[in-house]
Design a protein around this motif. Sequence first.
Motif, mmCIF file in Angstrom:
data_model
loop_
_atom_site.group_PDB
_atom_site.id
_atom_site.type_symbol
_atom_site.label_atom_id
_atom_site.label_comp_id
_atom_site.label_asym_id
_atom_site.label_seq_id
_atom_site.Cartn_x
_atom_site.Cartn_y
_atom_site.Cartn_z
ATOM 1 N N LYS A 25 19.675 -6.888 62.153
ATOM 2 C CA LYS A 25 20.828 -6.348 61.418
ATOM 3 C C LYS A 25 20.999 -4.865 61.740
ATOM 4 O O LYS A 25 22.117 -4.398 61.988
ATOM 5 C CB LYS A 25 20.639 -6.556 59.919
ATOM 6 N N SER A 81 23.412 -10.575 65.739
ATOM 7 C CA SER A 81 23.414 -11.725 64.828
ATOM 8 C C SER A 81 22.223 -12.631 65.153
ATOM 9 O O SER A 81 21.782 -12.707 66.297
ATOM 10 C CB SER A 81 24.720 -12.506 64.925
ATOM 11 N N ASP A 110 20.160 -3.385 64.410
ATOM 12 C CA ASP A 110 20.621 -3.267 65.796
ATOM 13 C C ASP A 110 22.003 -3.891 66.008
ATOM 14 O O ASP A 110 22.522 -3.883 67.122
ATOM 15 C CB ASP A 110 19.622 -3.939 66.747
ATOM 16 N N GLY A 111 22.575 -4.487 64.962
ATOM 17 C CA GLY A 111 23.893 -5.098 65.081
ATOM 18 C C GLY A 111 23.884 -6.413 65.844
ATOM 19 O O GLY A 111 24.866 -6.781 66.490
ATOM 20 N N LYS A 137 16.775 -3.617 72.410
ATOM 21 C CA LYS A 137 17.274 -3.096 71.127
ATOM 22 C C LYS A 137 16.147 -2.352 70.413
ATOM 23 O O LYS A 137 15.061 -2.901 70.203
ATOM 24 C CB LYS A 137 17.780 -4.227 70.229
#
Length: 191
Positions: free
Chosen positions: A107, A112, A109-110, A165
């Motif tokens: 989350k 899904s 790191d954006g 990430k």
Amino acid sequence: MRSKLILATAIVALSACSGAPSVTNEAALPNSGVNAPEMNDAMAPPTAEAATDAASYLGKAGAGDLFEIESSKAVLAKTGNADVKMFANMMVDNHSQSTKKLKAAAKADGVSVSPPKLDPAQQAMLDEIKSAQADRVDAIYKAHQTQAHQAALALQQAYAAEGDKPALKKAAAEIVPVIQKHIETLGKLPG
């Protein structure tokens, strides 16, 4: 017979970890119903290349946690050994925590996260634990946990070193010592 299966599994696991050539189909494990190459493929640790993108890493890590949790719940229903029960309960707790940690990092790191799904080899190992007789379940569980933890350690180390990430890399690095402790504890279990 049990010792032959354990010995054959250990030999295949060691060859998978060392990168030795795989065994031919003629070398099926006695009375296991599984050919050695299938076992070799199932036990081969993930490669660093396969673990450096977030989506692949999260899929493999999620499946690994799911296997650890579900196989531990399965052994808890069958084992009478207090040490195995303690380890299995620790697996349910620790792998639930690592799943939460990875979801939070994803989350941040954006990225899904898809629901985890066992791969065919993990499903086969889980099915073997579930169908094992009570007198054999501890040894089967320990062998599969050892294989799964070796693969998980390789996955987490690879992503911590080369992942794409930052929050996930940090989470992977924090998970490594937990897995190392699990491997150490597994070495002390009977079976």
